[in-house]
Design an enzyme around this catalytic site. Structure first.
Site, mmCIF file in Angstrom:
data_model
loop_
_atom_site.group_PDB
_atom_site.id
_atom_site.type_symbol
_atom_site.label_atom_id
_atom_site.label_comp_id
_atom_site.label_asym_id
_atom_site.label_seq_id
_atom_site.Cartn_x
_atom_site.Cartn_y
_atom_site.Cartn_z
ATOM 1 N N ALA A 51 0.834 -1.203 0.000
ATOM 2 C CA ALA A 51 0.000 0.000 0.000
ATOM 3 C C ALA A 51 0.869 1.253 0.000
ATOM 4 O O ALA A 51 0.618 2.205 -0.750
ATOM 5 C CB ALA A 51 -0.943 -0.001 1.207
ATOM 6 N N TYR A 52 1.894 1.254 0.824
ATOM 7 C CA TYR A 52 2.805 2.398 0.880
ATOM 8 C C TYR A 52 3.450 2.629 -0.489
ATOM 9 O O TYR A 52 3.432 3.750 -1.015
ATOM 10 C CB TYR A 52 3.884 2.170 1.940
ATOM 11 C CG TYR A 52 4.907 3.283 1.991
ATOM 12 C CD1 TYR A 52 4.682 4.404 2.770
ATOM 13 C CD2 TYR A 52 6.086 3.211 1.250
ATOM 14 C CE1 TYR A 52 5.607 5.434 2.816
ATOM 15 C CE2 TYR A 52 7.015 4.235 1.285
ATOM 16 C CZ TYR A 52 6.767 5.345 2.068
ATOM 17 O OH TYR A 52 7.689 6.360 2.089
ATOM 18 N N GLY A 53 4.041 1.583 -1.067
ATOM 19 C CA GLY A 53 4.704 1.708 -2.363
ATOM 20 C C GLY A 53 3.762 2.179 -3.454
ATOM 21 O O GLY A 53 4.130 2.987 -4.304
ATOM 22 N N THR A 55 1.075 4.074 -3.074
ATOM 23 C CA THR A 55 0.757 5.493 -2.898
ATOM 24 C C THR A 55 1.922 6.383 -3.319
ATOM 25 O O THR A 55 1.711 7.467 -3.872
ATOM 26 C CB THR A 55 0.368 5.816 -1.444
ATOM 27 O OG1 THR A 55 1.480 5.544 -0.571
ATOM 28 C CG2 THR A 55 -0.847 5.026 -0.999
ATOM 29 N N LYS A 56 3.143 5.935 -3.083
ATOM 30 C CA LYS A 56 4.295 6.755 -3.446
ATOM 31 C C LYS A 56 4.548 6.711 -4.956
ATOM 32 O O LYS A 56 5.024 7.686 -5.544
ATOM 33 C CB LYS A 56 5.532 6.323 -2.660
ATOM 34 C CG LYS A 56 5.402 6.601 -1.170
ATOM 35 C CD LYS A 56 5.042 8.058 -0.907
ATOM 36 C CE LYS A 56 4.959 8.394 0.556
ATOM 37 N NZ LYS A 56 4.794 9.844 0.785
#
Length: 171
Positions: A51-53, A55-56
């Site tokens: 999820a983090y990757g 969004t970035k």
């Protein structure tokens, strides 16, 4: 999952909308919005942090889209790429093995800020105003060079964490 997406993507988009609305009202000044990318921005996998990757990875796209939407206004959108920094967030779920890798690639926030802040100011003061500046602390080749340099130069391999992954006190 929701918290990461709502914070990193939805929060960024809503923040951009709010900032752009206020900046366009101040027509005598040019406003600049700076968003932050992170791991995953190059499309590489981010295991256990999907999820983090994701969004970035969206940050450069958001920058390009908003600059097109804001063309003809007094607002520009940019992206900064600070790279991996030794922060509480990075260390929160890290293992001793991960922390040894951080010795090779990560930097202290003050080191990154000393590099990024003058460049952000330069973009904000540029005439005519720049649109879509992408300010990177480390490029991908620079990251590989850091890993190699920190692995072979004496004293650099354990600059933040000792052989067991314990934090080394600053001198």
């Amino acid at each position: 999952l929701r918290e990461v997406i709502e914070t990193n993507l939805l929060g960024t988009m809503l923040g951009c909308r709010t900032a752009a609305l206020h900046m366009t009202r101040a027509q005598n000044k040019h406003g600049h919005i700076f968003n932050v990318d992170g791991a995953g921005v190059f499309g590489n996998g981010t295991p256990y942090f999907a999820a983090y990757g994701t969004t970035k990875r969206a940050m450069p796209q958001l920058m390009r889209s908003l600059n097109r939407e804001l063309a003809g206004t007094n607002v520009s959108v940019h992206t900064i790429s600070p790279g991996m920094m030794i922060t509480d967030l990075l260390l929160r779920d890290s293992t001793a093995q991960m922390r040894l890798f951080f010795n090779l690639l990560a930097e202290r926030p003050e080191t990154v800020a000393a590099f990024l802040v003058p460049r952000i100011i330069q973009v904000a003061r540029s005439q005519p105003p720049l649109r879509g500046a992408y300010i990177r602390f480390k490029t991908l080749p620079g990251a590989f060079a850091s890993i190699a340099w920190n692995a072979i130069v004496p004293g650099r391999r354990y600059r933040f964490f000792d052989r067991h992954g314990n934090l080394v006190e600053e001198e």
